[in-house]
Motif scaffolding. Sequence first.
Motif, PDB file in Angstrom:
ATOM      1  N   ALA A  29       0.827  -1.210   0.000  1.00  0.00           N
ATOM      2  CA  ALA A  29       0.000   0.000   0.000  1.00  0.00           C
ATOM      3  C   ALA A  29       0.864   1.265   0.000  1.00  0.00           C
ATOM      4  CB  ALA A  29      -0.934  -0.017   1.208  1.00  0.00           C
ATOM      5  N   HIS A  30       2.025   1.217   0.671  1.00  0.00           N
ATOM      6  CA  HIS A  30       2.821   2.448   0.767  1.00  0.00           C
ATOM      7  C   HIS A  30       3.346   2.912  -0.586  1.00  0.00           C
ATOM      8  CE1 HIS A  30       6.563  -0.114   1.071  1.00  0.00           C
ATOM      9  NE2 HIS A  30       7.151   0.955   0.576  1.00  0.00           N
ATOM     10  N   LYS A  31       3.343   2.022  -1.568  1.00  0.00           N
ATOM     11  CA  LYS A  31       3.814   2.400  -2.906  1.00  0.00           C
ATOM     12  C   LYS A  31       2.736   3.079  -3.735  1.00  0.00           C
ATOM     13  CE  LYS A  31       7.980   1.543  -2.796  1.00  0.00           C
ATOM     14  NZ  LYS A  31       8.999   2.478  -3.272  1.00  0.00           N
ATOM     15  N   ASP A  47      19.651  -8.727   0.104  1.00  0.00           N
ATOM     16  CA  ASP A  47      18.417  -8.127   0.640  1.00  0.00           C
ATOM     17  C   ASP A  47      17.723  -7.351  -0.476  1.00  0.00           C
ATOM     18  OD1 ASP A  47      16.496  -7.252   2.464  1.00  0.00           O
ATOM     19  OD2 ASP A  47      17.852  -5.888   3.535  1.00  0.00           O
ATOM     20  N   ALA A  48      16.470  -7.041  -0.234  1.00  0.00           N
ATOM     21  CA  ALA A  48      15.799  -6.035  -1.044  1.00  0.00           C
ATOM     22  C   ALA A  48      16.288  -4.684  -0.535  1.00  0.00           C
ATOM     23  CB  ALA A  48      14.291  -6.165  -0.883  1.00  0.00           C
ATOM     24  N   CYS A  49      15.962  -3.615  -1.235  1.00  0.00           N
ATOM     25  CA  CYS A  49      16.409  -2.301  -0.763  1.00  0.00           C
ATOM     26  C   CYS A  49      15.462  -1.234  -1.295  1.00  0.00           C
ATOM     27  CB  CYS A  49      17.860  -2.072  -1.211  1.00  0.00           C
ATOM     28  SG  CYS A  49      18.714  -0.797  -0.250  1.00  0.00           S
ATOM     29  N   THR A  50      15.818   0.007  -1.095  1.00  0.00           N
ATOM     30  CA  THR A  50      14.971   1.127  -1.511  1.00  0.00           C
ATOM     31  C   THR A  50      14.521   0.965  -2.966  1.00  0.00           C
ATOM     32  OG1 THR A  50      16.340   2.453  -0.072  1.00  0.00           O
ATOM     33  CG2 THR A  50      14.891   3.653  -1.587  1.00  0.00           C
ATOM     34  N   GLY A  51      13.242   1.099  -3.177  1.00  0.00           N
ATOM     35  CA  GLY A  51      12.713   0.978  -4.541  1.00  0.00           C
ATOM     36  C   GLY A  51      12.161  -0.401  -4.833  1.00  0.00           C
ATOM     37  N   ASP A  52      12.488  -1.348  -3.983  1.00  0.00           N
ATOM     38  CA  ASP A  52      11.952  -2.700  -4.185  1.00  0.00           C
ATOM     39  C   ASP A  52      10.571  -2.861  -3.556  1.00  0.00           C
ATOM     40  OD1 ASP A  52      13.983  -3.995  -5.699  1.00  0.00           O
ATOM     41  OD2 ASP A  52      15.245  -4.063  -3.909  1.00  0.00           O
ATOM     42  N   LEU A  55       5.570  -9.297   0.420  1.00  0.00           N
ATOM     43  CA  LEU A  55       5.784  -8.134  -0.452  1.00  0.00           C
ATOM     44  C   LEU A  55       6.798  -7.256   0.263  1.00  0.00           C
ATOM     45  CD1 LEU A  55       2.012  -7.260  -1.027  1.00  0.00           C
ATOM     46  CD2 LEU A  55       3.516  -8.445  -2.658  1.00  0.00           C
ATOM     47  N   VAL A  56       7.809  -6.786  -0.435  1.00  0.00           N
ATOM     48  CA  VAL A  56       8.836  -5.965   0.210  1.00  0.00           C
ATOM     49  C   VAL A  56       8.161  -4.767   0.874  1.00  0.00           C
ATOM     50  CG1 VAL A  56      10.871  -4.502  -0.143  1.00  0.00           C
ATOM     51  CG2 VAL A  56      10.623  -6.643  -1.438  1.00  0.00           C
ATOM     52  N   ALA A  57       8.373  -4.634   2.187  1.00  0.00           N
ATOM     53  CA  ALA A  57       7.739  -3.533   2.922  1.00  0.00           C
ATOM     54  C   ALA A  57       8.788  -2.551   3.452  1.00  0.00           C
ATOM     55  CB  ALA A  57       6.883  -4.080   4.056  1.00  0.00           C
ATOM     56  N   TRP A  58       9.639  -3.025   4.368  1.00  0.00           N
ATOM     57  CA  TRP A  58      10.621  -2.105   4.934  1.00  0.00           C
ATOM     58  C   TRP A  58      11.848  -2.850   5.443  1.00  0.00           C
ATOM     59  CZ3 TRP A  58      11.552  -2.626  10.268  1.00  0.00           C
ATOM     60  CH2 TRP A  58      10.554  -3.250  11.033  1.00  0.00           C
TER      61      TRP A  58
HETATM   62  N1  ARG Z   1      10.477   0.804   1.782  1.00  0.00           N
HETATM   63  C1  ARG Z   1      11.335   0.446   0.695  1.00  0.00           C
HETATM   64  C2  ARG Z   1      10.639   0.691  -0.608  1.00  0.00           C
HETATM   65  O1  ARG Z   1       9.480   0.818  -0.628  1.00  0.00           O
HETATM   66  C3  ARG Z   1      11.740  -0.982   0.757  1.00  0.00           C
HETATM   67  C4  ARG Z   1      12.831  -1.202   1.699  1.00  0.00           C
HETATM   68  C5  ARG Z   1      13.226  -2.626   1.836  1.00  0.00           C
HETATM   69  N2  ARG Z   1      14.419  -2.688   2.628  1.00  0.00           N
HETATM   70  C6  ARG Z   1      15.027  -3.801   2.951  1.00  0.00           C
HETATM   71  N3  ARG Z   1      16.130  -3.705   3.611  1.00  0.00           N
HETATM   72  N4  ARG Z   1      14.584  -4.966   2.618  1.00  0.00           N
HETATM   73  O2  ARG Z   1      11.224   0.720  -1.634  1.00  0.00           O
END
Ligand code: ARG
Length: 364
Positions: free
Chosen positions: A157-159, A307-312, A331-334
Motif C-alpha cells: 500500500a505504501h507504494k 536483501d531487497a532495498c529502496t525501490g523494491d 511483499l517488500v515492505a521495509w
Molecule cells: N520501503 C522500501 C521501498 O518501498 C523498501 C525497503 C526494503 N528494505 C530492505 N532492507 N529490505 O522501496
Amino acid sequence: MAIALAVLLACCASAAVAQFENGISFSEGSTNAAKPTQSAATTFIVNQQNCRCVLIGTCAFNGNNGIDIRIVNVGTTPSPCQTGYQSCCTPPTSQPSTVPPADTTCGIRKIPVTRQPVVGQASFGAYPWQAALLTKAGENYLGSGVLMDATHVVTAAHKVAAYANNPEAMLVRLGDWNGRASTEPYQPVSVNVARVVLHPNFNSVNLDNDVAVIRLNGVVPIASYPNINTACKPTAAVVANQRCYVSGWGKNAFAPNGQYQAIMREVDVPIIDQASCEARLRQTRLGPNFVLNRNSFICAGGESGKDACTGDGGSPLVCQTNTGQWQVVGLVAWGIGCANTNVPGVYTNFWNFLPWINAAITTA
Ligand code: ARG
C-alpha cells in the motif's frame, strides 16, 4: 507460451494414452489373436468413468435389463473389447469435489532460466509475475507488484497510497526485464489502472497492513506472452528457514550512492521466524522495545549483501513449492538499512492478508 502449452499438451496427451493402454492391457496394432482374454477384472477408465468389457447384453449397472445409458462408445479403433463383448461403464463413485482445482498454470516460468553474466541479475522471464508500477506521466518507476490474475496486481500500500484517488495517473508494466532498453526477445505490456484498493487499516507510519490491490483497466494477455505469468497464492503460512527469492529493480545499496537497477535483480533469502526477527530488529536502532506486528509482517534475509532495498517496495517474495510452482509469500515492505548481517528485511505477510486480497480481487 504457445510453445510451452503445446509441449504440455503433447506430454499429457501421450501420458493419458499410455495410462489408457495400460489400463486395458492393449496396445495399438494388436490383432484379435493377440488380445488378452476378457475378464470382469479388466477395468479401464474412459471419460472419468470406470469401464470393463462384458458380454454384449450383460451390462446392467442399472438393473434395467442390460440397457444402460451409461454404456459408452470408448471411441477407440479397434474396440478395447473382444468380439462379442462391449464396454460397460459406470461413473466414478466419488462425488465431484467442491474444492476448486488448484491453478496449475500460476507460478510457472515459461522461459528456461539461463546463467547470467552478472551475479544477482535475474534471468529473462524468471519472475514473469513481477509488475513494474510507473507514473503515467514520464513513466517514472514507483515500485513493484505481483500479477495474481489477468486483471489484478497486488502490491504494498505504501507504494500506491498516493494513487488511490487518481489511479489513471499510474501505469503497470508486465513482462519487463531491462527497464531502460528494449533488448528483450519479448516485449513488455503496459496496462492502465482502473482502481487502487488500499487495505482499510493501512498505517503509513509503521506500515501495518501494507497491502493494496490494483485493478487493471485491461486484460493482461498472459497466454500469448512467455515473459508474463501469474504467481500462485500461498497455500499455507510460510515456513521458516526455507530459501525464497525476491526480485526487483530497487537500489543496489542503502548508501547515498545506491543505484536503481536497469536490469531486474534477484536474491535468495532465508525466511526468518517472527520471534528471531523481532529479536534481531531489537538490536538495531529500533531498540529493545520494538514489537514486530506478526499479523502484518514476515521476515527474510539477514545475510550480508543479500536483501531487497529502496525501490523494491511491493516486490514479491516467492517460494517454490514441491509442484515446481512459485507462490508469493511476502511483499517488500521495509528494512533497517539494506543487506546487513543479522538484520532481516521485513515483508507484508501475504498469507495473513489472503482473505482480504481475495475479497478485494473479487470486488475491485
Ligand atoms: N520501503 C522500501 C521501498 O518501498 C523498501 C525497503 C526494503 N528494505 C530492505 N532492507 N529490505 O522501496
